[in-house]
Design a protein around this motif. Structure first.
Motif, PDB file in Angstrom:
ATOM      1  N   GLY A  22       0.777  -1.224   0.000  1.00  0.00           N
ATOM      2  CA  GLY A  22       0.000   0.000   0.000  1.00  0.00           C
ATOM      3  C   GLY A  22       0.811   1.277   0.000  1.00  0.00           C
ATOM      4  N   ILE A  23       2.127   1.176  -0.103  1.00  0.00           N
ATOM      5  CA  ILE A  23       3.000   2.347  -0.164  1.00  0.00           C
ATOM      6  C   ILE A  23       3.623   2.395  -1.556  1.00  0.00           C
ATOM      7  N   ASP A  24       3.489   3.516  -2.257  1.00  0.00           N
ATOM      8  CA  ASP A  24       3.920   3.549  -3.656  1.00  0.00           C
ATOM      9  C   ASP A  24       5.336   4.061  -3.864  1.00  0.00           C
ATOM     10  N   HIS A  25       6.042   4.411  -2.783  1.00  0.00           N
ATOM     11  CA  HIS A  25       7.401   4.919  -2.987  1.00  0.00           C
ATOM     12  C   HIS A  25       8.294   4.557  -1.797  1.00  0.00           C
ATOM     13  N   TRP A  26       9.573   4.516  -2.094  1.00  0.00           N
ATOM     14  CA  TRP A  26      10.568   4.468  -1.031  1.00  0.00           C
ATOM     15  C   TRP A  26      11.165   5.862  -0.871  1.00  0.00           C
ATOM     16  N   ILE A  27      11.791   6.369  -1.927  1.00  0.00           N
ATOM     17  CA  ILE A  27      12.366   7.724  -1.897  1.00  0.00           C
ATOM     18  C   ILE A  27      11.741   8.510  -3.043  1.00  0.00           C
ATOM     19  N   THR A  28      11.103   9.633  -2.719  1.00  0.00           N
ATOM     20  CA  THR A  28      10.480  10.467  -3.749  1.00  0.00           C
ATOM     21  C   THR A  28      11.049  11.874  -3.697  1.00  0.00           C
ATOM     22  N   PHE A  29      11.397  12.404  -4.882  1.00  0.00           N
ATOM     23  CA  PHE A  29      11.794  13.806  -5.044  1.00  0.00           C
ATOM     24  C   PHE A  29      10.679  14.505  -5.814  1.00  0.00           C
ATOM     25  N   ARG A  30      10.249  15.673  -5.326  1.00  0.00           N
ATOM     26  CA  ARG A  30       9.101  16.339  -5.931  1.00  0.00           C
ATOM     27  C   ARG A  30       9.307  17.859  -5.991  1.00  0.00           C
ATOM     28  N   TYR A  31       8.990  18.437  -7.134  1.00  0.00           N
ATOM     29  CA  TYR A  31       9.070  19.895  -7.342  1.00  0.00           C
ATOM     30  C   TYR A  31      10.481  20.431  -7.058  1.00  0.00           C
ATOM     31  N   ILE A  32      11.466  19.831  -7.715  1.00  0.00           N
ATOM     32  CA  ILE A  32      12.852  20.236  -7.475  1.00  0.00           C
ATOM     33  C   ILE A  32      13.518  20.573  -8.804  1.00  0.00           C
TER      34      ILE A  32
END
Length: 398
Positions: A106-116
């Motif tokens: 149920g978790i779609d990410h381990w490490i996410t970078f966003r709006y960078i």
């Protein structure tokens, strides 16, 4: 006296300039060591909060900031690292990051970078510990399946450079790009067993000006997959295998999909893959466009489908007999050589509703990697032209 005053003034100005340069350099590259924020590099202690806090401090600092992962192994839970930041930012991994061993359903990410903007990720190891999750990857059979973590997501990231990084045993895909621009992967190594489900190497959608260079990808799924809206994608020096090759698609599964166009794959090798160069669209499908695609200078060794266009893709085996509505045009296969583990080395199976046009086969030499028999080609609803050597003989309609 006047000359001495001028000289002293100039010396003072020089000192002031040098002092300002030193100060600017210090401001330009600040290092934020996650150990200083409470991380413990024993591979057992969750350092998620430490990385999150180090990132936030670095992101809000002026100039270039470096978040440093020292030469140890750090256990890390899911983290979301968000911008925009006040300057360029780098994640420098000298050691390694290790995911939780649990499936993390149920978790779609381990490490996410966003709006960078202006992001660099350099070196080190990402250990996804995917073996615990793979038995739960049953989405092909279970419509209510839960998400599994992608090792590293990039959402709305621009001007990024990911280099000299190794991703091992992802729980789901290794890297996923969504709505990104000007991103380069260079000297990246991706590893997962050939039977690990959905461990795509690099997947992208709605992204443009993406460059993948000099990288080795071994997975249980596509080495690279291009979803809707992938534009100006350049891949060179790729070593793929095991895996399912480089795939454009599947496409046509949703209404109003953006075109896939201006894709180049060159000077690459496929060894022991299910496919090498593949375009796949669903049937039935919504309307879509695939155009201006070039595969050039490719060596294939023991691939089951070296060249395949499949416009009858049905992942769940419950599809109607309706045709794909995705239009494929101007696709070029140039200087493709090596061996096929199947007798049909070139399979271009297009839609009767919107036939493929502008298909080019130039200098194709694919031998059968088995005892007896010669390779053949199979075409349906495919128009184009063949040039130079054709082994197997071309089946394109003129």
């Amino acid at each position: 006296m006047g000359w001495r005053l001028t000289f002293q003034t100039m010396s003072l100005l020089m000192l002031m300039v040098m002092s300002a340069l030193v100060k600017n350099q210090a401001q330009a590259r600040q290092i934020f060591n996650i150990d200083d924020f409470g991380a413990v590099g024993d591979g057992k202690t969750d350092s998620s909060k430490a990385l999150y806090n180090a990132w936030n401090r670095a992101c809000h600092s002026k100039g270039t900031s470096v978040v440093l992962i020292p030469r140890r192994t750090y256990l890390l839970g899911p983290v979301l690292l968000v911008g925009p930041c006040n300057g360029a930012i780098e994640l420098q991994i000298e050691g390694g990051l290790r995911a939780f061993h649990s499936p993390q359903l149920g978790i779609d990410h381990w490490i996410t970078f966003r709006y960078i903007d202006r992001l660099t990720i350099a070196g080190g190891l990402l250990d996804g510990q995917g073996a615990a999750s793979w038995p739960y990857n049953d989405c092909s059979k279970n419509p209510h399946c839960k998400a599994l973590p992608v090792t590293m997501r990039f959402d709305f990231v621009t001007n990024a450079w990911i280099h000299d990084l190794t991703s091992l045993n992802s729980k789901n895909a290794h890297f996923n790009l969504f709505a990104c621009r000007e991103v380069t992967f260079e000297r990246v190594t991706i590893k997962a067993p050939k039977d690990s489900p959905n461990t795509d190497g690099i997947h992208m959608a709605l992204s443009s000006n993406i460059f993948i260079r000099d990288s080795s990808i071994a997975t249980g799924d596509d080495c690279g997959s291009l979803g809707p809206g992938s534009t100006n994608i350049n891949m060179t020096g790729i070593t793929c295998g095991p895996g399912h090759g480089i795939s454009i698609g599947s496409l046509g599964g949703s209404p109003n999909e953006q075109p896939v166009t201006q894709v180049f794959l060159g000077s690459s090798n496929f060894t022991g893959t299910l496919n090498a160069m593949r375009i796949k669209t669903r049937a039935p499908s919504y309307q879509g466009i695939v155009s201006d695609i070039t595969f050039q200078d490719i060596i294939v060794q023991n691939a089951n489908n070296p060249i395949i266009v499949d416009q009858h893709y049905c992942p769940y085996k419950k599809c109607s007999a309706q045709s794909s509505q995705v239009k494929i045009s101007d696709v070029r296969f140039r200087n493709i050589r090596g061996t096929s583990s199947s007798l049909v080395a070139v399979n271009i199976n297009c839609s009767p509703a919107v036939p493929c046009t502008g298909i080019e086969l130039r200098d194709i030499n694919l031998e059968y990697d088995g005892r007896g028999g010669k390779t053949s080609s199979a075409c349906a609803n495919a128009k184009g032209a063949a040039y130079g050597r054709q082994n197997p003989p071309s089946c394109l309609e003129k």
